[in-house]
Scaffold this active site. Structure first.
Site, PDB file in Angstrom:
ATOM      1  CD  GLU A 174      33.578  37.761  12.749  1.00  0.00           C
ATOM      2  OE1 GLU A 174      33.341  38.915  13.398  1.00  0.00           O
ATOM      3  OE2 GLU A 174      33.324  37.541  11.873  1.00  0.00           O
ATOM      4  CD  GLU A 297      30.651  33.753  12.555  1.00  0.00           C
ATOM      5  OE1 GLU A 297      30.273  34.848  12.054  1.00  0.00           O
ATOM      6  OE2 GLU A 297      31.280  33.630  13.754  1.00  0.00           O
TER       7      GLU A 297
HETATM    8  O1  AHR Z   1      26.810  35.400  12.934  1.00  0.00           O
HETATM    9  C1  AHR Z   1      26.666  36.848  13.561  1.00  0.00           C
HETATM   10  C2  AHR Z   1      28.139  37.423  13.820  1.00  0.00           C
HETATM   11  O2  AHR Z   1      28.736  37.470  12.599  1.00  0.00           O
HETATM   12  C3  AHR Z   1      28.942  36.490  14.639  1.00  0.00           C
HETATM   13  O3  AHR Z   1      28.546  36.802  16.087  1.00  0.00           O
HETATM   14  C4  AHR Z   1      30.051  37.187  14.417  1.00  0.00           C
HETATM   15  O4  AHR Z   1      31.529  36.282  14.433  1.00  0.00           O
HETATM   16  C5  AHR Z   1      30.092  37.844  13.000  1.00  0.00           C
HETATM   17  O5  AHR Z   1      30.612  38.859  12.764  1.00  0.00           O
END
Ligand code: AHR
Length: 498
Positions: A174, A297
């Site tokens: 990110e 994610e």
């Molecule tokens: O999964 C929680 C958070 O969500 C992670 O650390 C981040 O990469 C995303 O914003």
């Protein structure tokens, strides 16, 4: 009204990479500490500090790959703080997640040992946001170099003679947000520079994963593919299913309304649009589909359980989460030519977990059961399938009532996963299997369902939502008629006798 499904048993639609069933573990809340790591002196049964019950439950899922150490934590993590004698390791503040002290007791050696116990591939996220090229380069050398070098010597001093095998390596996380608030052009250059020093040592070949966009950020995908395609093996995508209108009102994990049930599933289905549109951009720069799309994610993100640390992201998990998992995995199968890995966020005690723990107690969530039922699709051949679904309508909006995916495994068995998204109405389905030299079709089924929309498992009632044998179907020739319970996930296993 019947939902009509056609499965072409003789028409392959790509291989469903087992890594689509991957997971994600971050130094966040009680994921690593308590969830995985309890330390060698804990009364909770463990092997070298890692919980035995959790390892056994994850092995049952055949988890193929585990991502670590973050998430946002990855771009603050300095790996050298997490090696050497544990009591001498540096303590730091986990500023992203609750401001708690991170004692670094779970580091590279512990993570690699966990992966060995699980027999899964490690996927490590390197630090671009606050790290250096040298630090990243040395981490890869430390883990994978088999010879005489400063990092290999350090690894040996710390008790690991042989290098580990490390395939999956993420260059930042990110970086458009918590990983440095970069613009895509800037990150593309940083990616090109950092990845240069992620070396292949001996026969260890690193599969380099660039930080891709969040949900609808098509510009990020365009710029990264335009500027860096030839330097990457894959690019990531993040998408969370959030029910509420904003990130400060995400919606409750339990005790939600019928509207929230519907909205959650409608938003989960957005994954299909995202994969289609991001793949279209990727196709422009990579028509051969060499570069994988890695959804590292995904999952539901609700308000934390009342009374828990807001920075720990601990939420309950209901039959609604099971439906989100089922439809999302079906969507990944549909896109299996481009999607080469996905990692549910997160494996234990954080967001849409498959396992929750409290002290020595452990409970398997409805999402766990979906991953268990669906594991038959891992590495199987996707089958071309068409669905004419009835609409599931609410307040003038419609989504399909039924989501379906089918695959054929190496032994020739066909598995069909079916979700009925409607929380009130059963779904009549008629499945026509074409291309089977069939008479004597044998079908067995497993179903996960519940009587109320927020049914979930607790430490006192761990089997409230659990799979059952499914029998509400009949077989005639190569056609199956079935009645799917409201809010259910069903997997049918087909084999031809004789
Ligand atoms: O999964 C929680 C958070 O969500 C992670 O650390 C981040 O990469 C995303 O914003």
């Amino acid at each position: 009204m019947t939902n009509r499904i056609t499965i072409n048993a003789d028409q392959a639609a790509g291989t469903i990479n087992r890594n689509i069933y991957g997971h994600f573990s971050e130094h966040l809340g009680r994921c690593i500490y308590e969830g995985i790591w309890v330390g060698e002196d804990s009364p909770i049964p463990n092997t070298n500090g890692i919980r035995n019950d959790v390892v056994a439950a994850l092995k049952q899922l055949q988890i193929p790959v585990l991502r670590w150490p973050g998430g946002c934590f990855a771009d603050e993590y300095h790996w050298k703080d997490g090696i050497g004698p544990r009591e001498e390791r540096k303590r730091m503040i986990n500023t992203h997640w609750g401001g708690v002290v991170e004692n670094n007791h779970f580091g590279t050696h512990e993570f690699m040992e966990l992966c060995e116990m699980l027999d899964c591939e490690p996927y490590i996220s390197g630090n671009v946001g606050s790290g250096t090229v040298q630090e990243m380069s040395e981490w890869v050398e430390y883990m994978t170099f088999d010879g005489v070098s400063p990092m290999a010597e350090l690894r040996k001093q710390n008790g690991r003679e042989k290098p580990w095998k490390l395939k999956y390596f993420g260059v930042g996380n990110e970086n458009w947000g918590c990983g440095g608030n970069m613009r895509p052009e800037y990150y593309a250059d940083e990616y090109r520079k950092f990845q240069t020093y992620v070396r292949n040592y001996g026969d260890n070949k690193v599969y380099k994963i660039a930080c891709g966009p969040n949900d609808f950020n098509y510009e990020w995908m365009e710029v990264l593919m335009r500027e860096a395609t030839r330097f990457m093996d894959a690019i990531s995508l993040h998408y969370y299913t959030v029910t509420g209108p904003t990130w400060t009102e995400k919606g409750a994990a339990t005790g939600f309304t019928e509207d929230e049930w519907y909205t959650t599933l409608r938003k989960a289905l957005v994954m299909d649009e995202l994969l289609t549109r991001h793949s279209t951009i990727m196709d422009k720069y990579d028509p051969e589909k060499r570069v994988g799309l890695i959804v590292d994610e995904w999952g539901t993100w609700f308000d934390v359980e009342p009374g828990t640390n807001p920075g720990f992201l601990y939420q309950q998990n209901t039959i609604r989460d099971a439906l989100v998992a089922g439809v999302t995995l079906n969507i990944f199968h549909d896109h299996c030519e481009r999607v080469q890995m996905a990692n549910l966020a997160q494996v234990i005690n954080v967001l849409q977990s498959v396992i929750l723990t409290e002290g020595e107690k452990m409970v398997l969530t409805p999402t766990y059961h979906v991953f268990d039922m669906y594991k038959v699709h891992q590495d199987a051949t996707g089958l071309k399938t068409t669905v004419e679904s009835q609409p599931y309508t609410r307040d003038g909006q419609s989504i399909p009532q039924v989501s379906v995916s089918a695959s054929k495994d190496a032994a020739g068995s066909i598995h069909i996963s079916l979700c009925n998204l409607d929380s009130d109405a059963a779904a009549e389905v008629e499945i026509d299997i074409r291309g089977l030299a069939a008479s004597g079709l044998k079908v067995e089924g497993t179903e996960l369902t519940a009587a109320i929309q927020d049914a979930h498992n607790t430490f006192n009632n761990p089997d409230s939502v659990a799979p059952n044998v499914y029998r509400a179907f009949s077989v005639e020739g190569s056609s199956i008629k079935a009645k799917l319970s409201p809010m259910s996930v069903t997997v049918l296993a087909l084999s031809v006798e004789g």
